[in-house]
Structures are given as C-alpha cells and as structure tokens.
Scaffold this active site. Structure first.
Site, PDB file in Angstrom:
ATOM      1  N   ASP A 150     -74.730 -13.861 -11.915  1.00 40.80           N
ATOM      2  CA  ASP A 150     -76.030 -13.367 -11.431  1.00 40.80           C
ATOM      3  C   ASP A 150     -76.040 -11.840 -11.417  1.00 40.80           C
ATOM      4  OD1 ASP A 150     -74.281 -12.834  -9.413  1.00 40.80           O
ATOM      5  OD2 ASP A 150     -75.465 -13.768  -7.811  1.00 40.80           O
ATOM      6  N   SER A 186     -76.749  -5.555   1.253  1.00 41.65           N
ATOM      7  CA  SER A 186     -77.323  -6.828   0.809  1.00 41.65           C
ATOM      8  C   SER A 186     -76.275  -7.931   0.830  1.00 41.65           C
ATOM      9  CB  SER A 186     -77.863  -6.672  -0.614  1.00 41.65           C
ATOM     10  OG  SER A 186     -76.769  -6.356  -1.470  1.00 41.65           O
ATOM     11  N   HIS A 304     -33.663  -7.246 -41.561  1.00 40.26           N
ATOM     12  CA  HIS A 304     -32.713  -8.223 -42.110  1.00 40.26           C
ATOM     13  C   HIS A 304     -33.468  -9.482 -42.533  1.00 40.26           C
ATOM     14  CE1 HIS A 304     -29.936 -11.772 -41.241  1.00 40.26           C
ATOM     15  NE2 HIS A 304     -29.334 -11.152 -42.231  1.00 40.26           N
ATOM     16  N   ASN A 305     -33.101 -10.052 -43.690  1.00 42.05           N
ATOM     17  CA  ASN A 305     -33.783 -11.269 -44.178  1.00 42.05           C
ATOM     18  C   ASN A 305     -35.290 -11.195 -43.909  1.00 42.05           C
ATOM     19  OD1 ASN A 305     -31.312 -12.131 -44.964  1.00 42.05           O
ATOM     20  ND2 ASN A 305     -31.155 -13.838 -43.541  1.00 42.05           N
ATOM     21  N   GLU A 334     -35.265  -6.724 -47.164  1.00 43.67           N
ATOM     22  CA  GLU A 334     -34.246  -7.504 -47.846  1.00 43.67           C
ATOM     23  C   GLU A 334     -34.869  -8.689 -48.574  1.00 43.67           C
ATOM     24  OE1 GLU A 334     -29.954  -9.616 -46.923  1.00 43.67           O
ATOM     25  OE2 GLU A 334     -31.194  -8.976 -45.239  1.00 43.67           O
ATOM     26  N   ASP A 336     -33.511 -12.201 -50.650  1.00 48.58           N
ATOM     27  CA  ASP A 336     -32.462 -13.114 -51.119  1.00 48.58           C
ATOM     28  C   ASP A 336     -33.014 -13.910 -52.285  1.00 48.58           C
ATOM     29  OD1 ASP A 336     -30.526 -12.528 -49.378  1.00 48.58           O
ATOM     30  OD2 ASP A 336     -30.766 -14.244 -48.064  1.00 48.58           O
ATOM     31  N   HIS A 349     -33.548 -18.362 -47.673  1.00 45.86           N
ATOM     32  CA  HIS A 349     -32.196 -18.228 -47.139  1.00 45.86           C
ATOM     33  C   HIS A 349     -31.370 -19.368 -47.715  1.00 45.86           C
ATOM     34  CE1 HIS A 349     -29.235 -16.459 -44.756  1.00 45.86           C
ATOM     35  NE2 HIS A 349     -29.337 -17.156 -43.659  1.00 45.86           N
ATOM     36  N   GLU A 383     -30.197  -9.321 -52.481  1.00 47.86           N
ATOM     37  CA  GLU A 383     -29.065 -10.240 -52.459  1.00 47.86           C
ATOM     38  C   GLU A 383     -29.306 -11.163 -53.636  1.00 47.86           C
ATOM     39  OE1 GLU A 383     -26.848 -11.893 -49.942  1.00 47.86           O
ATOM     40  OE2 GLU A 383     -26.691 -10.122 -48.706  1.00 47.86           O
ATOM     41  N   ASN A 663     -45.109  -8.398  -3.246  1.00 48.82           N
ATOM     42  CA  ASN A 663     -46.533  -8.720  -3.410  1.00 48.82           C
ATOM     43  C   ASN A 663     -47.450  -7.556  -3.727  1.00 48.82           C
ATOM     44  OD1 ASN A 663     -46.581 -11.413  -3.179  1.00 48.82           O
ATOM     45  ND2 ASN A 663     -46.800 -11.445  -0.960  1.00 48.82           N
ATOM     46  N   TYR A 693     -39.178  -9.244  -9.320  1.00 49.20           N
ATOM     47  CA  TYR A 693     -37.948  -9.645  -8.622  1.00 49.20           C
ATOM     48  C   TYR A 693     -38.016 -11.111  -8.193  1.00 49.20           C
ATOM     49  CZ  TYR A 693     -34.526 -10.045  -4.873  1.00 49.20           C
ATOM     50  OH  TYR A 693     -33.496 -10.459  -4.075  1.00 49.20           O
ATOM     51  N   ASP A 694     -36.912 -11.810  -8.431  1.00 54.79           N
ATOM     52  CA  ASP A 694     -36.841 -13.206  -8.014  1.00 54.79           C
ATOM     53  C   ASP A 694     -35.451 -13.440  -7.468  1.00 54.79           C
ATOM     54  OD1 ASP A 694     -36.704 -15.967  -7.810  1.00 54.79           O
ATOM     55  OD2 ASP A 694     -38.036 -16.269  -9.534  1.00 54.79           O
TER      56      ASP A 694
END
Length: 744
Positions: A150, A186, A304-305, A334, A336, A349, A383, A663, A693-694
């Site tokens: 609204d 209001s 890599h790869n 890279e 192959d 791969h 490669e 919190n 943090y836990d």
C-alpha cells in the site's frame, strides 16, 4: 523514488520488460521450459516463475548480471541452434561463478527489447553515484518490507524489516525512531518518512566522533579542518590541500556547504564509504607497474585444467570454463588433448569420466575472449596425448583460427638471452609445449606425461591403466615449430639448470615437489625463477578440484601457480587478492629481490637482502555495517567477529581476531586493535574475514577482502566485503583505522 522512476518511465524496452514476457529457459537439448519473466517496479529486480508451479518464483538483480550475449553465443544455445534461430536467442552472463541463463523469446522484436533493456539497466546500475546507490538500497528495503503493497509501512512491518536487515533492536528504541519519523502521526511511514527513519537507523556514532575531532563548530569541516584530517589521520602529507578541495567537490551533497568549501557529516560519511576512502590504494588498482621486464619477473594468474567446471573425475568439460577464467584475468590456461574418435582432437581429463569438448572450439573461444579483461599475453599450456596426425591437425587449428594472434616465431628473429616482456607480447597467445630439440629427430626423449608421483599411484590403482607407462612419444614437427618462448623440459636440478638451461626452457612441478624444493633450497629456487618460468600444478589427489595455498609457491618466485579457478575459497581469495592490483591485468611484478639472479633472499630468511625493512601493522577494527545474513530464516541474526590473517613468508604467517558481538549484523562495534610484524611486506597479503561465531560448531563465513600489504592505505578506511564467490556484496563493510610504521 527507485531507479525505475527516474529514468525509465518512458523507455520502450524497459516497458516491455515491466509488462513481462513468456520466455523459454534452456538448459540442454532436452530441457527447455517456459517461464514468465518480468522486471519489478524497482527497475532492478527480474522476477520469474513457471506458469504451473503454485507460489514458487525466483528473482535476481540486474547488478548480478555482467553481460548479455546475443544469438547463439553459449554452448547450450549452439546445441539447439537448429530449433531456435539466432534472432530469438540471448544469454545472461552473471558475475562470479554463477551459471549462465540461456533464454529464447517468441519473436525477434521481443529478444531485441530484452537485450537492449537489460544492457541499459546494467549501465545505469554501474553509473549510479554514491548517493543514488544509497537511495536505491533504501528503496529496495521499503519495497521488500511493504508486504501489503500500500506504499506505507506500519510499525509491525518495520519490526519485520529490522529482522530482515540483521538488526536486533529492542521494541522501545525502534518505536522511538518510528515515532520520530512519523511526522504526520498517521501510524505509518510513507517513503520520504521511511528515508528519514533509515537515516536515523544508520547514523554512525563512530564516524560522527571522528568528524567531531576536527570540526570545531560540530556542524561542518572547513577546508583547513579537512586538510588537517587528511594529513594527520589519512597520512596524505603534501597533497592534502589539493585533495581536500577535490573531495568536497566530489562527495559533498549539500550546495550551501560546497559554497563555503566545507564538508558536512553526510559528505564526510559518503567520502569514507567511497573507493577513495577504501583500504585499497586507488592508484594501485590501475595498471601502474613497469611492464617491460622479462616474463619471468612477473607473477602470472594461472588456471589448472581450465576446461573443468566441477571436479576432476566426472565433471563437465566446458568452453564456459575458459570464458570464466579469462574474464577473471587469468593469463595461463591449460588444455589436455587426446585423439578424438573421428579424427578431431578432443579436450578432457584423460582416463576419467569427464565429458569431452573439441580442441578447435577451445581455440576459437580463446581467440574471442583472450584479451577482453587484459591485453597482456596469454600462455596456452598444452598437455599433449595425441598421435602425430592429430597433433598436426592441432597445429593447423592454432595457425588458422588464431592467425597473427599466435606467436609462432621469435620477435626479432633471434632467440634471446632473456625472455621478452609482457609489453612486447601484448595481444599475443604463446604456446607452452614440448619441442623437438634436434632437427633430424622426431622422437622426444623426455617422459610424456606431466604426472606427479601421487597421481601415478592413484591412476594405476583406480584404472590399472597400462597407458600410463611412460613411453617415448612422437612429436609432430608442425606443432613443435609453434613453440617459441615456453619450451617444456624435464627439470634436472638447479645446478644443471645454471650450467645448461636456456631462458625459454621451463619446467612444471607438482605442489608436493615444489614445496619440497622451497623448503630444502629456497634461495636456489628464487634465483632459478629470476631467469626461468616455472609452473606449479595441484597434486593428483585433489580429484575434488580443491586448491593448495599459492602463497608458498609465490614465496620462492614461481610465476605460473595453477589453481582450480572453478573452486571458491581461501586459495582463490589469495589469488584474486594478489591480482586485484595493477589493473587486474593478470601480471604482477615480483619484488626486486626476486628478480636478481644472484639474490641471497630465501623465504626462510627474509632478512638476508638489500633493502630489508620490517614493518609494524596495526589495525583498529572499529565497526561493521550491514553484514549479510548467513542464515535466511526470519529470526536469525549473526554474532560477528573479525579475523585478520597475514599470508607471506613463514615468519609472517599470523592471525588475530576480535571477540564476537551478540546478535548484531547491522552495526556491530568492536573497537579492538590487532597487531602484526611483517618481515617481507613486499610479498605479504592481508586477509580480512568476518565470521558468524558459533560456540558449538565451525563459524560460518560472512564476507572477506584480501589485498596485498603494499596496496593498503593507512588511516580511517572502509573494507568493502566480498562474498564466498568473490563478488561484491554492498553495502556490507568494515570500518577500520590502519597504521603502518617502521619496526624500531
């Protein structure tokens, strides 16, 4: 007033998007489903749902979209090209590692409207100034919380909103702010009043305190007061007076303050939150290093790869993986290559269940995307497992598709005493592969595969594969001739290299071998890398595509430290941190003590070098702003703590953390100071991480920023946090005061 109001009321393309369209979302040849897409009133959020599903819908923000590709420009859309013509297809490409969205419209006109519309919105989102951006967040929050739409917000809606914003505020205080903002009494807030409420909510006492220290009348900073602040607190010295004028010009929202050459608290806060007020020196973000030194004098961002999007055993091989790595500034990719069954070489791969793509498609992708993020050279690390015939075909693809872009002969016809520079090789692709040494010979004497010891064991164990017996492989003369500055050779030890190796010869080391060499012969390794390129690759046991710590490899001057770019986490944060400087061009000049072939420096003894100057780094962690929620559940609010970690030579490795705040993810205040001593600041990276943090389990990651020690601006600074994926998460930040001094 959202973005949409101001610009786009009359834009025909945006009108089409707001009215909504039924588009086909395509995931593969067999998965094509209709979804209803539309742009919401905020002009930023795109909402979509399937026609049939009940309440479920998805949204994403235009700010998450990096680019729009027209036509058949993704593997998925190419695979359905027969069915859907190019003029009804487009692809949304996202920042970070999020997958593409491939879409098909009913008509070409509709495709054009969406393509142009999204591009305009992206452009608008990128060009908003700090103030517009703030207004946009406020507007977004208002939209999200106005549940019954609204256009007003009652107190109950405000309470829900505070929870959504990660604020845990007692009823009384919230009601007090609400009543102050509700000027018309209001019982609800309209958007203007809500803006006032948001301002009171985000009023930052800790910024006000700093402002008060320098503003004599408590209302505004006069020009000379701002100069004092810049020279004393921000350590800016001579340039303070010039800079003070520029800052007022750039960030002061109030016209009357500007006329007096003064800065209000609002302007001061906007400056502190801007890029100039950030912890990263703005001039180091730009390309600023000497790019005319030999290639081996730079760290080079390397993947890599590169063809894999997931793990190393059964993941998908994809051209998109190359595009993603290249757009992150990667300069060594890279490939192959294996013999394909129909005569065309394929990339995957080997000996695993990863899918295959065509070598020639990879080369075309390179041609198109290699120089979008940076124009410095790209090294194509090959490669090669193909027979001579398909190798010759590979050479043809490389020369035909890449043309002049491929460097296929020495720059001035001579092979040099030292490698050419990134500057001289701009816009070139270099092939790294084996080369036939003796003109009459076509058998390469070195073992074919770069397979680490652990990888060999693993492959033998899993696949019992006879293919892995190291054989003498035949090389194709055509392919061999394309190798100029990056000739792969077997490493025979530092002594041998000193006596015999040419500057264009380079070796690859598995992470375990490189670690061993770094530990046993650190200085030799640094000296070797002052003259030669070295490539490091992840050990074979990392089939999950996890990464090793690249810092240990950079510590001895290795340039091509190949990481799995598709895997987010600490190691890629370090890579992004190192290469975030120098214009993100993928090349970073090594410190001078690593570019000298007779250096005495080794990571175990950082003090043995010219110009040794250990520094003390002190970081006062003041506060946090609007940290993202870790857990999307309505009621959950984070308990944040800040950890600062130094990555560098072994002596510099350190971490310190603040206590946690219960919190409060909205505006936690710590005011704790963390101290470090750094012996090789030229090599060190500093990582700021925020965690939830836990006490019962591992802390959850909230956000981080990693940057080179050498790029830190001292003084009162904001740290703009990044997500786990390395993308920006505004307005989440930390406010700190950094001081750097000589160790006396």
């Amino acid at each position: 007033d959202g973005v949409s109001e101001s610009i786009f009321k009359n834009d025909p393309d945006v009108k089409v998007m707001m009215a909504g369209s039924t588009l086909r979302k395509v995931k593969s040849k067999s998965w094509k489903k209709q979804r209803h897409f539309r742009l919401l009133e905020d002009g930023l959020t795109i909402w979509y749902k399937s026609r049939w599903a009940g309440r479920g819908h998805s949204t994403f923000s235009v700010t998450e979209v990096e680019a729009v590709r027209e036509g058949h420009q993704s593997e998925v859309l190419l695979s359905v090209a027969e069915e859907f013509p190019a003029d009804v297809c487009f692809t949304l490409v996202f920042h970070g590692r999020q997958g593409n969205l491939d879409l098909v419209t009913e008509t070409p006109e509709e495709a054009k409207a969406w393509i142009r519309g999204v591009r305009k919105l992206i452009h608008k989102a990128q060009t908003m100034d700090e103030k517009e951006r703030l207004d946009q967040w406020v507007w977004d929050w208002f939209q999200r919380a106005d549940k019954n739409k609204d256009g007003k917000m009652n107190f109950k809606e405000v309470r829900t909103l505070l929870k959504m914003m990660n604020v845990d505020m007692d009823e009384e205080h919230a009601l007090h702010l609400f009543t102050m903002a509700d000027k018309s009494e209001s019982g609800s807030l309209e958007i203007e009043q809500f803006v006032h409420f948001y301002k009171m909510l985000t009023q930052r006492d800790e910024v006000w305190k700093v402002f008060q220290d320098y503003a004599e009348d408590g209302e505004k900073l006069m020009l000379n007061e701002l100069e004092n602040f810049l020279s004393i607190e921000q350590h800016e010295g001579e340039q303070s007076s010039q800079h003070a004028r520029e800052l007022i010009d750039r960030y002061e929202p109030s016209g009357s303050a500007k006329k007096q050459s003064a800065m209000s608290l609002d302007g001061f806060q906007i400056y502190l939150c801007s890029l100039e007020g950030s912890v990263f020196k703005p001039e180091h973000r730009e390309l600023h290093q000497d790019m005319s030194q030999p290639l081996c004098h730079y760290f080079i961002s390397s993947s890599h790869n590169t063809y894999l999007l997931e793990d190393q055993l059964r993941g998908q091989s994809s051209l998109e993986a190359y595009i993603q790595a290249l757009k992150r500034g990667c300069r060594c990719v890279e490939v192959d290559c294996w013999d394909g069954s129909d005569g065309e070489p394929v990339v995957y791969h080997g000996h695993t269940w990863t899918s295959k793509i065509l070598f020639r498609d990879v080369v075309s992708t390179l041609k198109e995307y290699a120089f979008k993020a940076s124009d410095f050279p790209v090294i194509l690390s090959l490669e090669n497992h193909c027979g001579v015939e398909q190798q010759t075909l590979m050479a043809q693809h490389l020369t035909q598709i890449l043309g002049d872009t491929l460097l296929s002969a020495p720059l001035d016809g001579q092979l040099p005493q030292q490698l050419p520079s990134p500057q001289e090789l701009r816009g070139k692709i270099l092939l790294k592969a084996k080369k036939i040494s003796d003109p009459g010979d076509c058998v390469d004497e070195t073992p074919t595969d770069e397979v680490s010891d652990e990888e060999e064991m693993l492959l033998f164990f899993f696949f019992n594969s006879p293919l892995l017996q190291k054989s003498k492989s035949k090389l194709s003369r055509d392919l061999s001739d394309l190798v100029v500055y990056c000739k792969s050779v077997h490493f025979h030890g530092f002594e041998h290299a000193r006596a015999h190796a040419q500057c264009y010869e380079m070796s690859s080391f598995s992470e375990s071998k490189a670690k061993r060499l770094a530990k046993d012969a650190g200085t030799d390794f640094v000296q070797y890398n002052a003259r030669h390129l070295s490539r490091i690759y992840p050990g074979g046991l990392r089939t999950d595509s996890s990464n090793y710590n690249p810092q240990e490899m950079w510590n001895v001057g290795n340039q091509i430290v190949a990481l799995n770019f598709q895997t987010a986490g600490l190691e890629m944060d370090l890579n992004d941190g190192l290469f975030g400087q120098n214009g993100g061009c993928g090349y970073v000049l090594k410190p001078d003590f690593m570019r000298d072939g007779s250096t005495r420096f080794g990571p175990e003894k950082p003090g043995e070098r010219r110009g040794y100057r250990p520094l003390r780094l002190s970081i006062q962690v003041i506060s946090g702003q609007q940290l993202p929620k870790v857990n999307q559940k309505e009621g959950s609010i984070v308990d944040p703590l800040v950890r600062v970690e130094i990555y560098g030579v072994p002596q510099d490795q350190a971490k310190e953390e603040t206590s946690h705040i219960n919190n409060n993810g909205f505006n936690p205040v710590w005011n704790e100071t963390l101290n470090f001593v750094v012996h090789a600041p030229e090599l060190a990276l500093v990582r700021f991480e925020v965690e939830d943090y836990d006490k019962a389990s591992r802390n959850d990651f909230i956000g981080q920023l990693t940057l080179p020690f050498a790029c830190i601006q001292a003084g009162y600074r904001h740290i703009h946090l990044l997500s786990k994926d390395g993308t920006a998460i505004p307005p989440s930040s930390l406010f700190v005061n950094v001081s750097i001094s000589e160790l006396t």
